[in-house]
Write an enzyme that holds these catalytic residues in place. Structure first.
Site, PDB file in Angstrom:
ATOM      1  N   THR A  18       0.845  -1.351  -0.037  1.00 25.76           N
ATOM      2  CA  THR A  18       0.116  -0.059   0.093  1.00 25.76           C
ATOM      3  C   THR A  18       0.747   1.283   0.009  1.00 25.76           C
ATOM      4  OG1 THR A  18      -1.563  -1.306   1.332  1.00 25.76           O
ATOM      5  CG2 THR A  18      -2.031   1.064   1.277  1.00 25.76           C
ATOM      6  N   ARG A  22       7.652  -2.796   2.805  1.00 22.63           N
ATOM      7  CA  ARG A  22       7.861  -2.716   4.219  1.00 22.63           C
ATOM      8  C   ARG A  22       8.489  -4.202   4.608  1.00 22.63           C
ATOM      9  NH1 ARG A  22       3.171   1.280   6.439  1.00 22.63           N
ATOM     10  NH2 ARG A  22       3.839   3.033   5.233  1.00 22.63           N
ATOM     11  N   SER A 113       6.127   3.768   8.749  1.00 24.39           N
ATOM     12  CA  SER A 113       5.001   4.373   9.370  1.00 24.39           C
ATOM     13  C   SER A 113       4.744   4.086  10.795  1.00 24.39           C
ATOM     14  CB  SER A 113       3.687   4.146   8.537  1.00 24.39           C
ATOM     15  OG  SER A 113       2.645   5.218   8.937  1.00 24.39           O
ATOM     16  N   HIS A 114       3.596   3.574  11.124  1.00 17.89           N
ATOM     17  CA  HIS A 114       3.248   3.440  12.524  1.00 17.89           C
ATOM     18  C   HIS A 114       3.564   1.865  13.081  1.00 17.89           C
ATOM     19  CE1 HIS A 114       0.487   1.680   9.695  1.00 17.89           C
ATOM     20  NE2 HIS A 114       0.066   1.047  10.441  1.00 17.89           N
ATOM     21  N   LYS A 126      10.012   4.139   0.262  1.00 16.49           N
ATOM     22  CA  LYS A 126       9.134   4.182  -1.100  1.00 16.49           C
ATOM     23  C   LYS A 126       9.611   5.566  -1.810  1.00 16.49           C
ATOM     24  CE  LYS A 126       5.675   7.389   1.409  1.00 16.49           C
ATOM     25  NZ  LYS A 126       4.424   7.395   1.441  1.00 16.49           N
ATOM     26  N   ASP A 278       1.748   9.671  13.925  1.00 16.56           N
ATOM     27  CA  ASP A 278       2.243   8.521  13.744  1.00 16.56           C
ATOM     28  C   ASP A 278       3.790   8.413  13.508  1.00 16.56           C
ATOM     29  OD1 ASP A 278       2.106   9.364  11.070  1.00 16.56           O
ATOM     30  OD2 ASP A 278       1.839   7.278  10.361  1.00 16.56           O
ATOM     31  N   ASP A 280       5.752   8.422  11.035  1.00 16.12           N
ATOM     32  CA  ASP A 280       6.460   9.419   9.911  1.00 16.12           C
ATOM     33  C   ASP A 280       5.667  10.585   9.815  1.00 16.12           C
ATOM     34  OD1 ASP A 280       4.014   7.889   8.938  1.00 16.12           O
ATOM     35  OD2 ASP A 280       4.794   8.025   6.881  1.00 16.12           O
ATOM     36  N   ASP A 282       2.310  11.216   8.887  1.00 17.72           N
ATOM     37  CA  ASP A 282       1.255  11.662   7.962  1.00 17.72           C
ATOM     38  C   ASP A 282      -0.457  11.242   8.586  1.00 17.72           C
ATOM     39  OD1 ASP A 282       1.429   8.981   7.918  1.00 17.72           O
ATOM     40  OD2 ASP A 282       1.802   8.761   5.849  1.00 17.72           O
ATOM     41  N   ARG A 283      -0.282  10.466   9.826  1.00 15.58           N
ATOM     42  CA  ARG A 283      -1.666  10.265  10.415  1.00 15.58           C
ATOM     43  C   ARG A 283      -2.096  11.222  11.616  1.00 15.58           C
ATOM     44  NH1 ARG A 283      -2.690   3.922  10.382  1.00 15.58           N
ATOM     45  NH2 ARG A 283      -1.620   3.254   8.605  1.00 15.58           N
ATOM     46  N   LYS A 377      -0.808  12.298   3.073  1.00 16.80           N
ATOM     47  CA  LYS A 377      -1.518  12.781   3.878  1.00 16.80           C
ATOM     48  C   LYS A 377      -0.860  13.466   5.098  1.00 16.80           C
ATOM     49  CE  LYS A 377      -1.571   8.222   6.009  1.00 16.80           C
ATOM     50  NZ  LYS A 377      -1.199   7.144   4.981  1.00 16.80           N
TER      51      LYS A 377
HETATM   52  C1  VG1 Z   1      -2.968   1.238   5.833  1.00 16.93           C
HETATM   53  C2  VG1 Z   1      -3.937   1.868   5.889  1.00 16.93           C
HETATM   54  C3  VG1 Z   1      -4.095   2.951   4.554  1.00 16.93           C
HETATM   55  C4  VG1 Z   1      -3.027   3.726   4.541  1.00 16.93           C
HETATM   56  C5  VG1 Z   1      -1.674   3.013   4.490  1.00 16.93           C
HETATM   57  C6  VG1 Z   1      -0.411   3.684   4.747  1.00 16.93           C
HETATM   58  O1  VG1 Z   1      -2.874   0.409   4.714  1.00 16.93           O
HETATM   59  O2  VG1 Z   1      -5.174   1.011   5.853  1.00 16.93           O
HETATM   60  O3  VG1 Z   1      -5.384   3.804   4.792  1.00 16.93           O
HETATM   61  O4  VG1 Z   1      -3.100   4.459   3.409  1.00 16.93           O
HETATM   62  O5  VG1 Z   1      -1.528   2.006   5.611  1.00 16.93           O
HETATM   63  O6  VG1 Z   1      -0.652   4.644   6.053  1.00 16.93           O
HETATM   64  P1  VG1 Z   1      -3.208  -1.115   4.719  1.00 16.93           P
HETATM   65  O7  VG1 Z   1      -3.018  -1.760   3.376  1.00 16.93           O
HETATM   66  O8  VG1 Z   1      -2.372  -1.871   5.732  1.00 16.93           O
HETATM   67  O9  VG1 Z   1      -4.686  -1.264   5.072  1.00 16.93           O
HETATM   68  V1  VG1 Z   1       0.859   5.046   6.632  1.00 16.93           V
HETATM   69  O10 VG1 Z   1       0.654   6.093   7.801  1.00 16.93           O
HETATM   70  O11 VG1 Z   1       1.844   3.728   6.825  1.00 16.93           O
HETATM   71  O12 VG1 Z   1       2.031   5.718   5.610  1.00 16.93           O
HETATM   72 CO    CO Z   2       2.148   6.907   8.436  1.00 18.77          CO
END
Ligand code: VG1
Ligand code: CO
Length: 544
Positions: A18, A22, A113-114, A126, A278, A280, A282-283, A377
């Site tokens: 996504t 990772r 990310s998180h 990425k 979070d 990085d 963005d959340r 985001k």
């Molecule tokens: C998750 C979330 C998705 C978001 C993605 C990256 O993906 O559901 O909405 O865009 O993380 O967010 P998935 O495929 O695990 O459902 V972040 O803050 O990791 O850059």
């Molecule tokens: Co993030």
């Protein structure tokens, strides 16, 4: 300092998910693993000679080592200039801002990310393109294809760059500019929001706020913007020092993982506004005193109150939300008479809509909101947006959301995650639910009639590209929905996400507890997917 070519062999597991690739840190530490992915990325791009690359990450374990490897490879592959955040730090939104501001060719963002960090945690990488947004699928597909055929990569024989010192250095023929990670981003925020109004709010003794940076990247950004620039009292930002293992925590801003903040916000002396971001940056999570704002509602409220914000007061061109996000924003779009788009999960699908000015605000149920100011985001941006609304409306978070429900009705919404399920079981579960879908249409389940049941496929209205297999959805005649999909960001087994939504507009039914209001649909989803029988799980790992 000559270019050297290193012979390598392909890894078969480098398919971007996504949001990039990772994996566990230990996977990235294997010889050539990161290098293969970086070379495959460079090889998927046309004409990088003489171009500028932005590089930075969320500061997690292995960030600096990865940056040294990437900078040497960028120099060997012909980039002319690299812009790098001091100490290798850049939040994801700041990286997007810097790519756009300095008209870079693209950027590499290092983050998972998180996901937890540290030697046994996760790492990620990425590529973002020149609009500042995540590479679209045609590029991530090309990267993956390259990773499967790679036989060599280029680097240079040189000593490490000093990431600590702001200013210019050279690596072979490439200039490296080490920049302050916060400055450009902070200037952009000051352009978008009414900082004077927010300063006024933060100096009001009846208003207080808490921002939990969760020992991740937003600490320095939040301290600089909220405390130094906007005058929030010192201590407003908690857990503000970024640590390579995020303090052993799980920097996911939700009711489960942002425990310290949530405890305070649901106490007797709760601050007026609570927020968290979070790993990085963005959340975002937004809380009022004893009140949680569901991310989908947050997007809807932000859209409905765009006239409070200098950058958006002249109107929105449209709203875009990911498919599993609740339909609350759709009702606002309808009322405003603007376009509303439903995209697959992941920020990369918003890029074209933002570039074509067919959406101004975008959001995902997973605590992600953003706008056309960048192409990612943006956690702190969302917090400033809420501060600006609060400064103008002079009401509490709960009052603002309550009035929104009165006006538009309420989309009760929850997501149930089942983490680390064996992949084969998860795939079979999804395949079997998909087989059931055609027969569901027309049936009455949980007291409502199924109007559609399909595997979501998206045709991008700008370039007509098609992305299929984006999640199973079951829609009902009263606006309720059940959505199932597998996560594309996890690093252990599979994560099943079950998204449940219902719509309510009777004034006396707007203040129910979410899990109770959705009970029938939750039971139905479990029965349809046979979650307990197949996975042995009697309850979700995380409920948001
Ligand atoms: C998750 C979330 C998705 C978001 C993605 C990256 O993906 O559901 O909405 O865009 O993380 O967010 P998935 O495929 O695990 O459902 V972040 O803050 O990791 O850059
Ligand atoms: Co993030």
């Amino acid at each position: 300092m000559g270019i050297i070519t290193i012979t390598t062999t392909a890894f078969n597991d480098q398919k971007p998910g996504t949001s990039g690739l990772r994996k566990k840190v230990t996977v990235f530490q294997q010889p050539h693993y990161l290098e293969n992915f970086v070379q495959s990325t460079f090889d998927s791009l046309n004409d990088i000679q003489g171009k500028t690359l932005v590089v930075g990450g969320d500061g997690r374990f292995y960030n600096e080592q990865a940056i040294q490897i990437i900078l040497k490879m960028a120099a060997a592959n012909g980039f002319k200039r690299a812009i790098v955040g001091q100490n290798g730090l850049l939040s994801t939104p700041a990286a997007s801002c810097i790519i756009r501001k300095y008209k870079a060719f693209g950027g590499i963002i290092l983050s998972a990310s998180h996901n937890p960090a540290g030697p046994n945690g996760d790492f990620g990488i990425k590529y973002n393109v020149s609009n500042g947004g995540p590479a679209p699928e045609n590029i991530t597909d090309a990267i993956f294809a390259n990773t499967q055929n790679i036989t060599e990569y280029q680097t240079i024989d040189a000593s490490d760059v000093n990431l600590n010192e702001i200013g210019s250095q050279f690596l072979a023929d490439m200039t490296i500019d080490i920049i302050d990670p916060v400055e450009d981003y902070a200037l952009l925020m000051a352009d978008l929001f009414d900082f004077d109004a927010i300063r006024g709010l933060l100096s009001n003794k009846n208003f207080n706020m808490r921002f939990d940076a969760m020992h991740a990247i937003t600490g320095p950004y939040a301290k600089d913007i909220l405390e130094k620039c906007l005058g929030a009292v010192e201590g407003t930002v908690i857990n503000g020092i970024p640590l390579t293992d995020f303090g052993g925590g799980h920097p996911d801003p939700n009711l489960t993982y942002a425990e310290e903040l949530v405890t305070e916000m649901f106490s007797d002396n709760a601050p007026t506004l609570g927020a968290a971001s979070d790993g990085d940056g963005d959340r975002n999570m937004i809380l009022g005193a004893n009140f949680f704002v569901t991310p989908s509602d947050s997007l809807a409220v932000m859209a409905a109150n765009a006239d409070c914000i200098p950058a958006y007061k002249n109107g929105l061109s449209g709203i875009a939300r990911s498919m599993p996000t609740s339909q609350a924003p759709d009702r606002v779009a309808e009322k405003l008479g603007i376009e509303c788009h439903e995209t697959p999960t992941g920020w990369k699908f918003f890029g074209n809509l933002l570039d074509a000015d067919r959406a101004t605000l975008c959001g995902e149920e997973s605590f992600g909101t953003g706008s056309n100011h960048i192409r990612e985001k943006d956690g702190l941006w969302a917090v400033l947006y809420w501060l600006n609304i609060l400064a103008v409306r002079k009401q509490s978070v709960a009052e603002i959301v309550g009035q929104h429900w009165q006006e538009y009705g309420r989309n009760y919404y929850t997501r149930h995650d089942y983490e680390a399920i064996p992949s084969d079981i998860a795939k079979q579960l999804m395949a079997d639910v998909e087989l059931k879908l055609p027969n569901l249409v027309g049936q009455t389940l949980a007291g409502r009639k199924v109007t559609y049941a399909d595997n979501f496929s998206y045709t991008d209205p700008v370039d007509n590209s098609v992305s299929s297999n984006q999640g199973l959805r079951i829609g009902f005649d009263d606006g309720a929905r059940i959505v199932l999909r597998l996560s594309g960001t996890g690093t252990e087994g599979a994560t099943l996400r079950v998204y449940i939504e219902s719509y309510e507009n009777k004034p006396d039914k707007l203040q129910q507890d979410t899990q109770s209001a959705l009970k029938e649909l939750i039971v139905l989803a479990e029965a349809l997917a046979e979650i307990t029988t197949r996975t042995g799980r009697t309850q979700p790992t995380v409920i948001t």
